[in-house]
Design a protein around this motif. Structure first.
Motif, PDB file in Angstrom:
ATOM      1  N   SER A 174     -15.116  25.113  43.078  1.00 22.11           N
ATOM      2  CA  SER A 174     -14.067  25.116  42.058  1.00 22.11           C
ATOM      3  C   SER A 174     -12.685  25.091  42.688  1.00 22.11           C
ATOM      4  CB  SER A 174     -14.196  26.368  41.188  1.00 22.11           C
ATOM      5  OG  SER A 174     -13.901  27.532  41.963  1.00 22.11           O
ATOM      6  N   PRO A 217     -10.189  27.312  42.163  1.00 21.69           N
ATOM      7  CA  PRO A 217      -9.845  28.622  42.735  1.00 21.69           C
ATOM      8  C   PRO A 217     -10.508  28.868  44.087  1.00 21.69           C
ATOM      9  CG  PRO A 217     -10.333  28.851  40.408  1.00 21.69           C
ATOM     10  CD  PRO A 217     -10.705  27.453  40.786  1.00 21.69           C
ATOM     11  N   GLN A 218     -11.733  28.396  44.272  1.00 22.11           N
ATOM     12  CA  GLN A 218     -12.397  28.567  45.559  1.00 22.11           C
ATOM     13  C   GLN A 218     -11.704  27.765  46.656  1.00 22.11           C
ATOM     14  OE1 GLN A 218     -16.317  27.463  44.147  1.00 22.11           O
ATOM     15  NE2 GLN A 218     -17.120  29.533  44.496  1.00 22.11           N
ATOM     16  N   ALA A 275      -8.584  29.647  47.480  1.00 21.68           N
ATOM     17  CA  ALA A 275      -8.913  30.872  48.218  1.00 21.68           C
ATOM     18  C   ALA A 275      -9.269  30.552  49.661  1.00 21.68           C
ATOM     19  CB  ALA A 275     -10.069  31.590  47.530  1.00 21.68           C
ATOM     20  N   PHE A 333     -11.068  34.753  45.605  1.00 24.02           N
ATOM     21  CA  PHE A 333     -12.521  34.570  45.613  1.00 24.02           C
ATOM     22  C   PHE A 333     -13.199  35.508  44.615  1.00 24.02           C
ATOM     23  CE2 PHE A 333     -12.569  32.530  49.983  1.00 24.02           C
ATOM     24  CZ  PHE A 333     -13.241  31.382  49.559  1.00 24.02           C
ATOM     25  N   THR A 361     -12.804  34.319  41.023  1.00 23.71           N
ATOM     26  CA  THR A 361     -13.085  32.899  40.803  1.00 23.71           C
ATOM     27  C   THR A 361     -13.795  32.653  39.479  1.00 23.71           C
ATOM     28  OG1 THR A 361     -13.127  32.268  43.143  1.00 23.71           O
ATOM     29  CG2 THR A 361     -14.425  30.934  41.638  1.00 23.71           C
ATOM     30  N   ARG A 387     -12.365  30.419  36.422  1.00 27.08           N
ATOM     31  CA  ARG A 387     -13.038  29.202  35.972  1.00 27.08           C
ATOM     32  C   ARG A 387     -13.237  29.211  34.461  1.00 27.08           C
ATOM     33  NH1 ARG A 387     -17.550  26.719  39.963  1.00 27.08           N
ATOM     34  NH2 ARG A 387     -16.932  24.909  38.754  1.00 27.08           N
TER      35      ARG A 387
END
Length: 490
Positions: free
Chosen positions: A355, A357-358, A361, A471, A474, A478
């Motif tokens: 994703s 955000p991942q 991160a 993380f 996340t 999402r």
């Protein structure tokens, strides 16, 4: 109309490719020597500022470059059109480099030059990218994406060669010769742009929504009033005897920090006919914006803190060949050109299993780890100069972070932007870079209380903690972003 193509693309791309390559040559060439020039004593033709102050100046200079992209895009849309904005921008940038190349001891021409470069870049940078997109007809998304990839290559070619050429010319206290090379680069870009204008097929000739005569008069009054207030405020401040370069950089940093706070408050607290889903997605975007700002805070210390480290603490030779400290600024664009296709293929293969955000991160953790390496190098440098290969390793690690964050930044901005703010929000992504650069420039003050290794470790800890926190949240982000997870292929 010419049937010639540029690697299968409209020939106008060649004009824009060359203009951007030379503009980036001038920008990265100046950036590669600016901090060391400012920190060099007047006996060696420098400005004699402290490294801390030089770092702060370079930080706000980079920050303002990104901040002025917003008004620069507006001027093109409402007054000049993209085509004339790029031409005037290139001309003003060239004048800025010429001003800095004047071999006099007064710093006036240096500050004037930086102000002109900031102004010109605001007109050129956002609008030349717009023109690239308009070379292609609607629905030709595949060729448009490939065209931007070629355009991106031009950026990195200019960024790679500039520190090598400008750094070599500026060696031996020939700073103004280096600045002159940047001026020549921008002049070549401007000449190519004007000569190749006939290949642009009318792209960007007119404003998309020209101001009415009444709006133009109102804008003129507003601009004049704003400029007068700034001049008066600076004059009053100077009259008090408390105006210094350090304090001015702090004031500019505070203003830059207030810009996104005010903008997000305006979006979230006003009605603007936002749906509940749009408000939720904006809340998610604010966290990503903060993460990006933290990333750029470390990443964009390359032309200041890491450049000083290269000059003061490394053995400047590669494979036995002597290099200039400025040459270390070429490592980053070299690695970008090598790894862009690798990461593009990786993200295509992974799809939405990884994703946004991942990715952000991961970028934060990686840039933090690069500063752990810098802390180790700084500790070893306490006993004498260390190999420049330490910096090669640092830039290699950082590029992995950049390619995980930067390419998806604009994409996620357009995805999460409320319908009423689609166009404006693209500029907000660049404000994340502006905030990061400005705050990063101020971190040099930490050296008043921290050793060099601890300085890098503190910044590393900030980035790693932010990355780990991202993380951890996340899954929640999402959901807020309505980003769906695809099951892994078996």
């Amino acid at each position: 109309m010419s049937d010639r193509t540029f690697f299968g693309h409209p020939w106008g791309l060649a004009t824009l490719f060359g203009t951007e390559m030379w503009e980036r040559f001038s920008w990265y060439g100046l950036r590669a020597i600016l901090a060391t020039f400012m920190a060099t004593s007047p006996a060696h033709q420098g400005l004699g500022l402290s490294q801390e102050t030089s770092q702060a100046v370079v930080g706000v200079y980079g920050a303002l470059i990104y901040l002025v992209a917003l008004p620069g895009g507006w001027i093109a849309d409402r007054i000049l059109g993209a085509r004339r904005s790029v031409a005037w921008g290139a001309f003003v940038i060239m004048l800025g480099h010429i001003s800095m190349a004047i071999p006099v001891t007064s710093p006036f021409f240096v500050w004037l030059g930086l102000a002109l470069i900031i102004t010109g870049t605001g007109l050129l940078k956002p609008n030349i990218a717009v023109m690239v997109g308009r070379l292609y007809p609607e629905g030709d998304d595949g060729r448009r994406d490939a065209g931007f990839s070629l355009f991106y290559l031009g950026i990195n070619l200019g960024a790679f060669f500039a520190p090598i050429v400008v750094g070599w010319l500026a060696a031996g206290d020939r700073w103004h010769l280096g600045f002159g090379a940047a001026a020549v680069g921008m002049a070549l870009g401007l000449l190519q742009y004007l000569w190749g204008g006939r290949n642009l097929s009318g792209v960007g000739e007119h404003p998309s929504l020209r101001l009415t005569p009444r709006e133009r008069r109102r804008f003129g009054r507003f601009a004049a009033l704003g400029a007068a207030l700034i001049v008066i405020a600076l004059g009053v401040w100077a009259a008090t005897g408390t105006l210094t370069i350090d304090r001015l950089t702090v004031a500019i940093t505070v203003v830059i920090l207030l810009v996104p706070i005010a903008y997000f408050a305006y979006i979230m607290l006003g009605s603007h006919d936002l749906t509940e889903d749009e408000r939720i997605r904006m809340k998610a975007y604010i966290w990503l914006f903060v993460a990006a700002a933290v990333f750029w805070m470390l990443y964009d210390l390359a032309p200041s803190k890491l450049l000083f480290f290269a000059a003061d603490h490394t053995d400047l030779s590669l494979f036995g060949v002597p290099i200039q400290a400025a040459t270390t600024q070429s490592f980053n664009p070299l690695f970008i050109m090598i790894f862009v296709p690798v990461f593009a293929a990786l993200w295509m293969r992974l799809g939405t299993r990884v994703s946004t955000p991942q990715k952000f991160a991961f970028a934060l953790v990686v840039v933090g780890l690069s500063f752990v390496v810098m802390a180790l190098a700084a500790w070893l440098a306490g006993a004498g100069r260390v190999s420049v290969w330490w910096l090669v390793l640092v830039y290699l690690i950082q590029v992995f972070g950049e390619l995980s964050l930067s390419p998806v930044g604009l994409s996620v901005t357009t995805k999460l932007a409320p319908e009423a703010f689609k166009g404006q929000m693209l500029g907000i992504w660049f404000i994340a870079l502006s905030v990061g650069d400005a705050v990063g420039g101020q971190t040099g003050r930490l050296n008043r209380v921290l050793s060099e290794p601890m300085y890098y470790l503190v910044l590393a800890a900030m980035a790693v903690v932010a990355g780990v926190a991202l993380f951890m949240f996340t899954r929640r982000l999402r959901v807020m972003m309505a980003e769906h997870h695809e099951p892994a292929m078996r």
